[in-house]
Design a protein around this motif. Structure first.
Motif, PDB file in Angstrom:
ATOM      1  N   SER A 182       4.349   7.445  -3.942  1.00  0.00           N
ATOM      2  CA  SER A 182       3.215   8.000  -4.083  1.00  0.00           C
ATOM      3  C   SER A 182       2.499   6.688  -5.232  1.00  0.00           C
ATOM      4  O   SER A 182       3.039   5.631  -5.474  1.00  0.00           O
ATOM      5  CB  SER A 182       2.919   9.032  -5.134  1.00  0.00           C
ATOM      6  N   SER A 183       1.183   6.932  -5.278  1.00  0.00           N
ATOM      7  CA  SER A 183       0.379   5.835  -5.743  1.00  0.00           C
ATOM      8  C   SER A 183       0.799   5.843  -7.563  1.00  0.00           C
ATOM      9  O   SER A 183       0.708   4.866  -8.137  1.00  0.00           O
ATOM     10  CB  SER A 183      -1.144   6.301  -6.036  1.00  0.00           C
ATOM     11  N   SER A 229      -0.707   7.065  -0.325  1.00  0.00           N
ATOM     12  CA  SER A 229      -1.886   7.572  -0.914  1.00  0.00           C
ATOM     13  C   SER A 229      -3.147   7.136  -0.073  1.00  0.00           C
ATOM     14  O   SER A 229      -4.378   7.599  -0.170  1.00  0.00           O
ATOM     15  CB  SER A 229      -2.128   7.568  -2.479  1.00  0.00           C
ATOM     16  N   VAL A 230      -3.199   6.008   0.345  1.00  0.00           N
ATOM     17  CA  VAL A 230      -4.252   5.512   0.920  1.00  0.00           C
ATOM     18  C   VAL A 230      -4.675   6.059   2.403  1.00  0.00           C
ATOM     19  O   VAL A 230      -3.843   6.488   3.128  1.00  0.00           O
ATOM     20  CB  VAL A 230      -3.917   3.979   1.286  1.00  0.00           C
ATOM     21  N   ARG A 287      -2.590   5.399 -11.576  1.00  0.00           N
ATOM     22  CA  ARG A 287      -2.072   5.196 -10.189  1.00  0.00           C
ATOM     23  C   ARG A 287      -2.562   3.765  -9.532  1.00  0.00           C
ATOM     24  O   ARG A 287      -3.637   3.309  -9.887  1.00  0.00           O
ATOM     25  CB  ARG A 287      -2.878   6.296  -9.252  1.00  0.00           C
ATOM     26  N   VAL A 288      -1.932   3.418  -8.787  1.00  0.00           N
ATOM     27  CA  VAL A 288      -2.137   2.148  -7.861  1.00  0.00           C
ATOM     28  C   VAL A 288      -1.983   2.563  -6.525  1.00  0.00           C
ATOM     29  O   VAL A 288      -0.731   2.874  -6.129  1.00  0.00           O
ATOM     30  CB  VAL A 288      -1.130   0.970  -8.568  1.00  0.00           C
ATOM     31  N   SER A 289      -2.888   2.480  -5.483  1.00  0.00           N
ATOM     32  CA  SER A 289      -3.015   3.032  -4.446  1.00  0.00           C
ATOM     33  C   SER A 289      -2.332   1.751  -3.546  1.00  0.00           C
ATOM     34  O   SER A 289      -1.962   1.836  -2.551  1.00  0.00           O
ATOM     35  CB  SER A 289      -4.085   3.634  -3.640  1.00  0.00           C
ATOM     36  N   LEU A 317       4.022   3.907  -7.621  1.00  0.00           N
ATOM     37  CA  LEU A 317       3.680   2.306  -7.405  1.00  0.00           C
ATOM     38  C   LEU A 317       3.314   1.776  -8.797  1.00  0.00           C
ATOM     39  O   LEU A 317       3.373   0.847  -9.477  1.00  0.00           O
ATOM     40  CB  LEU A 317       2.732   2.028  -6.491  1.00  0.00           C
ATOM     41  N   GLY A 318       2.250   2.816  -9.564  1.00  0.00           N
ATOM     42  CA  GLY A 318       1.764   2.390 -10.639  1.00  0.00           C
ATOM     43  C   GLY A 318       2.730   2.180 -11.923  1.00  0.00           C
ATOM     44  O   GLY A 318       2.755   1.103 -12.546  1.00  0.00           O
ATOM     45  N   ILE A 350       1.030  -1.055   0.046  1.00  0.00           N
ATOM     46  CA  ILE A 350       0.116   0.042  -0.061  1.00  0.00           C
ATOM     47  C   ILE A 350       0.810   1.159  -0.075  1.00  0.00           C
ATOM     48  O   ILE A 350       1.972   1.147   0.500  1.00  0.00           O
ATOM     49  CB  ILE A 350      -0.909  -0.040   1.172  1.00  0.00           C
ATOM     50  N   THR A 351       0.260   2.192  -0.453  1.00  0.00           N
ATOM     51  CA  THR A 351       1.119   3.623  -0.592  1.00  0.00           C
ATOM     52  C   THR A 351       0.690   4.558   0.441  1.00  0.00           C
ATOM     53  O   THR A 351      -0.229   4.222   1.065  1.00  0.00           O
ATOM     54  CB  THR A 351       1.035   4.241  -2.123  1.00  0.00           C
TER      55      THR A 351
END
Length: 108
Positions: A71-72, A45-46, A84-86, A75-76, A42-43
């Motif tokens: 950041s998301s 950003s969650v 973006r991937v949170s 990660l993306g 998890i980033t």
């Protein structure tokens, strides 16, 4: 140097899982797939409340969790995706890869 190795190892593991189709993206889907997960990332950003729920669920299912400091967006990109991937749940990651990622993360 350790951080670079960790990021490369994590990047390879995530891209391999995405190729296999054995992953879930986003905090909600990742949380719902927790029972089959080998590693949860998890980033920052969650939102804190959602991150806490994910951590509690991971703990109750004995799923290791990696709090990604980027950041998301980052990660993306590491996943090879253009969005973006949170959070991402990796379902078929080998125990060896999981342990290596977590070991490198803890010693960075």
């Amino acid at each position: 140097m350790k951080l670079v190795i960790l990021i490369k190892l994590l990047e390879k593991a995530m891209k391999d899982e995405i190729k296999k189709g054995r992953y879930f993206l986003g905090a909600k889907q990742a949380m719902n797939s927790m029972k089959n997960s080998k590693l949860m990332v998890i980033t920052q950003s969650v939102p804190d409340e959602k991150a806490k729920k994910i951590q509690e669920e991971a703990k109750s299912n004995n799923v290791p969790i990696l709090n990604f400091e980027g950041s998301s967006v980052t990660l993306g990109k590491l996943c090879g995706l253009h969005f973006r991937v949170s959070a991402i749940s990796l379902d078929s990651l080998s125990d060896t890869n999981t342990k290596a990622i977590l070991k490198d993360y803890e010693t960075k």
